[in-house]
Design a protein around this motif. Structure first.
Motif, PDB file in Angstrom:
ATOM      1  N   TYR A  33       0.843  -1.192   0.000  1.00  0.00           N
ATOM      2  CA  TYR A  33       0.000   0.000   0.000  1.00  0.00           C
ATOM      3  C   TYR A  33       0.881   1.246   0.000  1.00  0.00           C
ATOM      4  CZ  TYR A  33      -3.422  -3.494   1.166  1.00  0.00           C
ATOM      5  OH  TYR A  33      -4.208  -4.629   1.131  1.00  0.00           O
ATOM      6  N   LEU A  34       0.607   2.106  -0.973  1.00  0.00           N
ATOM      7  CA  LEU A  34       1.367   3.341  -1.108  1.00  0.00           C
ATOM      8  C   LEU A  34       0.481   4.507  -0.686  1.00  0.00           C
ATOM      9  CD1 LEU A  34       4.049   4.619  -2.239  1.00  0.00           C
ATOM     10  CD2 LEU A  34       2.737   5.075  -4.325  1.00  0.00           C
ATOM     11  N   PHE A  35       0.859   5.155   0.404  1.00  0.00           N
ATOM     12  CA  PHE A  35       0.168   6.356   0.868  1.00  0.00           C
ATOM     13  C   PHE A  35       0.996   7.544   0.403  1.00  0.00           C
ATOM     14  CE2 PHE A  35      -0.758   2.829   3.626  1.00  0.00           C
ATOM     15  CZ  PHE A  35      -2.124   2.924   3.849  1.00  0.00           C
ATOM     16  N   ASN A  50       7.601   3.827 -11.468  1.00  0.00           N
ATOM     17  CA  ASN A  50       7.797   2.459 -10.988  1.00  0.00           C
ATOM     18  C   ASN A  50       7.118   2.250  -9.639  1.00  0.00           C
ATOM     19  OD1 ASN A  50       9.325   1.819 -13.251  1.00  0.00           O
ATOM     20  ND2 ASN A  50      11.282   2.278 -12.259  1.00  0.00           N
ATOM     21  N   LEU A  51       7.171   3.258  -8.802  1.00  0.00           N
ATOM     22  CA  LEU A  51       6.563   3.187  -7.477  1.00  0.00           C
ATOM     23  C   LEU A  51       5.046   3.045  -7.572  1.00  0.00           C
ATOM     24  CD1 LEU A  51       7.455   3.509  -4.432  1.00  0.00           C
ATOM     25  CD2 LEU A  51       6.825   5.915  -4.673  1.00  0.00           C
ATOM     26  N   MET A  52       4.453   3.784  -8.496  1.00  0.00           N
ATOM     27  CA  MET A  52       2.997   3.830  -8.588  1.00  0.00           C
ATOM     28  C   MET A  52       2.404   2.744  -9.461  1.00  0.00           C
ATOM     29  SD  MET A  52       2.332   7.941  -8.613  1.00  0.00           S
ATOM     30  CE  MET A  52       0.873   7.902  -7.559  1.00  0.00           C
ATOM     31  N   GLU A  53       3.190   2.193 -10.356  1.00  0.00           N
ATOM     32  CA  GLU A  53       2.682   1.170 -11.272  1.00  0.00           C
ATOM     33  C   GLU A  53       3.093  -0.243 -10.871  1.00  0.00           C
ATOM     34  OE1 GLU A  53       3.829   2.198 -15.246  1.00  0.00           O
ATOM     35  OE2 GLU A  53       2.336   3.795 -15.434  1.00  0.00           O
ATOM     36  N   ALA A  54       3.694  -0.401  -9.710  1.00  0.00           N
ATOM     37  CA  ALA A  54       4.156  -1.723  -9.275  1.00  0.00           C
ATOM     38  C   ALA A  54       2.980  -2.702  -9.179  1.00  0.00           C
ATOM     39  CB  ALA A  54       4.852  -1.612  -7.919  1.00  0.00           C
ATOM     40  N   PRO A  55       3.144  -3.935  -9.631  1.00  0.00           N
ATOM     41  CA  PRO A  55       2.062  -4.930  -9.584  1.00  0.00           C
ATOM     42  C   PRO A  55       1.565  -5.152  -8.150  1.00  0.00           C
ATOM     43  CG  PRO A  55       3.866  -5.687 -10.974  1.00  0.00           C
ATOM     44  CD  PRO A  55       4.360  -4.456 -10.272  1.00  0.00           C
ATOM     45  N   GLY A  56       0.245  -5.269  -8.003  1.00  0.00           N
ATOM     46  CA  GLY A  56      -0.329  -5.558  -6.701  1.00  0.00           C
ATOM     47  C   GLY A  56      -0.354  -4.390  -5.739  1.00  0.00           C
ATOM     48  N   ARG A  57       0.003  -3.212  -6.228  1.00  0.00           N
ATOM     49  CA  ARG A  57       0.083  -2.048  -5.330  1.00  0.00           C
ATOM     50  C   ARG A  57      -1.233  -1.282  -5.305  1.00  0.00           C
ATOM     51  NH1 ARG A  57       5.642   0.230  -5.161  1.00  0.00           N
ATOM     52  NH2 ARG A  57       5.649  -1.680  -3.915  1.00  0.00           N
ATOM     53  N   LYS A  58      -1.712  -0.950  -4.128  1.00  0.00           N
ATOM     54  CA  LYS A  58      -2.886  -0.111  -3.945  1.00  0.00           C
ATOM     55  C   LYS A  58      -2.399   1.259  -3.446  1.00  0.00           C
ATOM     56  CE  LYS A  58      -5.759  -3.417  -5.009  1.00  0.00           C
ATOM     57  NZ  LYS A  58      -6.601  -4.110  -4.017  1.00  0.00           N
ATOM     58  N   ILE A  59      -2.960   2.308  -4.039  1.00  0.00           N
ATOM     59  CA  ILE A  59      -2.503   3.669  -3.734  1.00  0.00           C
ATOM     60  C   ILE A  59      -3.619   4.426  -3.025  1.00  0.00           C
ATOM     61  CG2 ILE A  59      -1.576   5.794  -4.714  1.00  0.00           C
ATOM     62  CD1 ILE A  59      -0.559   4.155  -7.066  1.00  0.00           C
ATOM     63  N   PHE A  95      -2.218   4.826 -12.989  1.00  0.00           N
ATOM     64  CA  PHE A  95      -2.504   4.304 -11.665  1.00  0.00           C
ATOM     65  C   PHE A  95      -3.919   4.686 -11.263  1.00  0.00           C
ATOM     66  CE2 PHE A  95      -1.154   8.612 -10.988  1.00  0.00           C
ATOM     67  CZ  PHE A  95      -1.800   9.060  -9.838  1.00  0.00           C
ATOM     68  N   SER A  96      -4.412   4.016 -10.226  1.00  0.00           N
ATOM     69  CA  SER A  96      -5.696   4.337  -9.624  1.00  0.00           C
ATOM     70  C   SER A  96      -5.466   4.651  -8.156  1.00  0.00           C
ATOM     71  CB  SER A  96      -6.671   3.163  -9.750  1.00  0.00           C
ATOM     72  OG  SER A  96      -6.944   2.891 -11.108  1.00  0.00           O
ATOM     73  N   VAL A  97      -6.354   5.452  -7.589  1.00  0.00           N
ATOM     74  CA  VAL A  97      -6.143   5.883  -6.209  1.00  0.00           C
ATOM     75  C   VAL A  97      -7.455   5.862  -5.445  1.00  0.00           C
ATOM     76  CG1 VAL A  97      -6.416   8.336  -6.785  1.00  0.00           C
ATOM     77  CG2 VAL A  97      -5.108   7.689  -4.766  1.00  0.00           C
ATOM     78  N   TYR A  98      -7.364   5.508  -4.172  1.00  0.00           N
ATOM     79  CA  TYR A  98      -8.491   5.568  -3.250  1.00  0.00           C
ATOM     80  C   TYR A  98      -8.325   6.800  -2.359  1.00  0.00           C
ATOM     81  CZ  TYR A  98      -9.257   0.632  -4.419  1.00  0.00           C
ATOM     82  OH  TYR A  98      -9.483  -0.550  -5.078  1.00  0.00           O
ATOM     83  N   GLY A 108     -16.048   1.663  -5.335  1.00  0.00           N
ATOM     84  CA  GLY A 108     -16.773   2.597  -6.196  1.00  0.00           C
ATOM     85  C   GLY A 108     -16.181   3.987  -6.226  1.00  0.00           C
ATOM     86  N   ILE A 109     -15.364   4.323  -5.216  1.00  0.00           N
ATOM     87  CA  ILE A 109     -14.779   5.672  -5.191  1.00  0.00           C
ATOM     88  C   ILE A 109     -13.374   5.703  -5.803  1.00  0.00           C
ATOM     89  CG2 ILE A 109     -16.078   6.217  -3.095  1.00  0.00           C
ATOM     90  CD1 ILE A 109     -13.340   6.174  -1.625  1.00  0.00           C
ATOM     91  N   LYS A 110     -12.892   4.537  -6.251  1.00  0.00           N
ATOM     92  CA  LYS A 110     -11.543   4.499  -6.838  1.00  0.00           C
ATOM     93  C   LYS A 110     -11.501   5.361  -8.095  1.00  0.00           C
ATOM     94  CE  LYS A 110     -10.167   0.700  -8.869  1.00  0.00           C
ATOM     95  NZ  LYS A 110      -9.636  -0.652  -9.135  1.00  0.00           N
ATOM     96  N   LEU A 111     -10.488   6.181  -8.200  1.00  0.00           N
ATOM     97  CA  LEU A 111     -10.340   7.076  -9.348  1.00  0.00           C
ATOM     98  C   LEU A 111      -9.083   6.712 -10.122  1.00  0.00           C
ATOM     99  CD1 LEU A 111     -11.334   9.615 -10.868  1.00  0.00           C
ATOM    100  CD2 LEU A 111      -9.895  10.978  -9.336  1.00  0.00           C
ATOM    101  N   SER A 112      -9.253   6.453 -11.409  1.00  0.00           N
ATOM    102  CA  SER A 112      -8.115   6.134 -12.271  1.00  0.00           C
ATOM    103  C   SER A 112      -7.711   7.360 -13.071  1.00  0.00           C
ATOM    104  CB  SER A 112      -8.481   5.000 -13.236  1.00  0.00           C
ATOM    105  OG  SER A 112      -9.494   5.447 -14.138  1.00  0.00           O
ATOM    106  N   VAL A 113      -6.533   7.307 -13.648  1.00  0.00           N
ATOM    107  CA  VAL A 113      -6.079   8.398 -14.516  1.00  0.00           C
ATOM    108  C   VAL A 113      -7.031   8.534 -15.702  1.00  0.00           C
ATOM    109  CG1 VAL A 113      -4.266   9.120 -16.123  1.00  0.00           C
ATOM    110  CG2 VAL A 113      -3.660   8.280 -13.850  1.00  0.00           C
ATOM    111  N   GLU A 114      -7.441   7.398 -16.263  1.00  0.00           N
ATOM    112  CA  GLU A 114      -8.366   7.433 -17.405  1.00  0.00           C
ATOM    113  C   GLU A 114      -9.672   8.131 -17.031  1.00  0.00           C
ATOM    114  OE1 GLU A 114     -10.452   4.355 -20.626  1.00  0.00           O
ATOM    115  OE2 GLU A 114      -9.484   3.582 -18.816  1.00  0.00           O
ATOM    116  N   LYS A 115     -10.216   7.773 -15.870  1.00  0.00           N
ATOM    117  CA  LYS A 115     -11.473   8.376 -15.430  1.00  0.00           C
ATOM    118  C   LYS A 115     -11.281   9.860 -15.136  1.00  0.00           C
ATOM    119  CE  LYS A 115     -15.243   7.621 -12.136  1.00  0.00           C
ATOM    120  NZ  LYS A 115     -15.713   6.773 -11.000  1.00  0.00           N
TER     121      LYS A 115
END
Length: 305
Positions: free
Chosen positions: A5-7, A85-94, A120-123, A189-196
């Protein structure tokens, strides 16, 4: 695959023209048990002027470093690959606090320097806690509400704000007796992606453009209208204003058919309201001496032979 988890938190030199210019990227990386794996405050030269207020004595939370210190550092491109690399790492939640803004800052930084998007996506833990507690507080105040000790942390130092975000998330998980993963799953439902985010930004630009065009028609009467069917002054009901495409269509019809669009009507004129408007609302308008046309009635009037 181990979950991590990346805060994170970002500070900007200014927000001129609605674009944040990043000057620091702070983060705390943890495992599922909130054990800290890595943390840093990545300070960079924003290559722009700083908003004067950031270093004003009136600002209770100034930036953590001096202008000269920021200027002494490389700019964003030097840190692009490590951050990517930090934000796109596999299995990482931001996770961030008020993270929609921070996501936008990353997008803006990539755009400023012509670099590919960091995908990346972020909560947003702020939204999660606000909704759960039916309240709204800032990061420091929520930490205080959860008795999180922040005495050794400095607000608006990105790495410390990221640490506060992590500690708040940890306290919230303990209160709810849930893991971080379970909290995020309940709030996917509140997750926000770069695309969104880019879609929302594009739509906002579209809305702003139509709003500007509508504003240009207020108080303006066509010198060569198609017809004179809409003599007098017209205004929109609240619900009509909230639907920008419909409002723009109606505004043009008022102008083209001899009427004058007004922001507000005082003692006379016609209010254009949605077809499903409540009878008591329509009655209230009429008691004020105003005429009322539903959208269907308005369109029928315009189409009259």
């Amino acid at each position: 695959m181990a979950k991590s988890y990346l805060f994170f938190d970002i500070e900007c030199a200014n927000m001129f023209d609605g674009v944040g210019k990043m000057c620091s990227f702070g983060y705390v990386l943890t495992d599922e048990e909130f054990n800290i794996l890595d943390s840093d405050d990545v300070v960079m030269n924003p290559e722009t002027e700083f908003d004067w207020y950031l270093f004003s004595p009136k600002n209770k939370c100034p930036l953590a470093y001096s202008k000269d210190y920021f200027r002494s550092k490389p700019s964003f491109p030097a840190f692009y690959k490590p951050i990517k690399n930090l934000m796109e790492a596999p299995g990482r939640k931001i996770i961030g606090f008020g993270s929609a803004g921070d996501l936008g800052f990353v997008v803006s930084a990539c755009e400023r320097y012509g670099l590919p998007d960091i995908n990346f996506s972020v909560y947003d833990i702020a939204t999660i806690v606000n909704q759960a507690k039916n309240d709204k507080k800032g990061l420091v105040d929520w930490c205080a509400a959860y008795n999180v000790d922040v005495s050794k942390l400095t607000a608006h130092k990105s790495s410390d704000d990221a640490m506060m975000t992590m500690l708040l998330a940890k306290a919230f998980c303990a209160e709810q007796n849930l893991t971080m993963e379970e909290v995020l799953e309940q709030n996917k439902g509140i997750k926000l992606s770069v695309e969104k985010y880019l879609e929302q930004r594009e739509y906002k630009l579209y809305v702003d453009d139509l709003t500007k065009k509508i504003n240009e028609l207020y108080g303006k009467k066509s010198r060569a209208p198609l017809t004179h069917r809409l003599k007098g002054e017209y205004a929109f009901g609240f619900k009509v204003k909230s639907e920008i495409d419909e409002a723009f269509r109606l505004a043009n019809l008022v102008y083209k058919h001899g009427g004058m669009l007004m922001k507000n009507l005082k003692k006379s004129g016609t209010v254009i309201m949605k077809d499903d408007s409540l009878d008591e609302v329509i009655s209230g308008m009429k008691k004020r001496g105003l005429s009322v046309l539903t959208i269907s009635e308005f369109d029928e009037l315009v189409r009259m032979e």
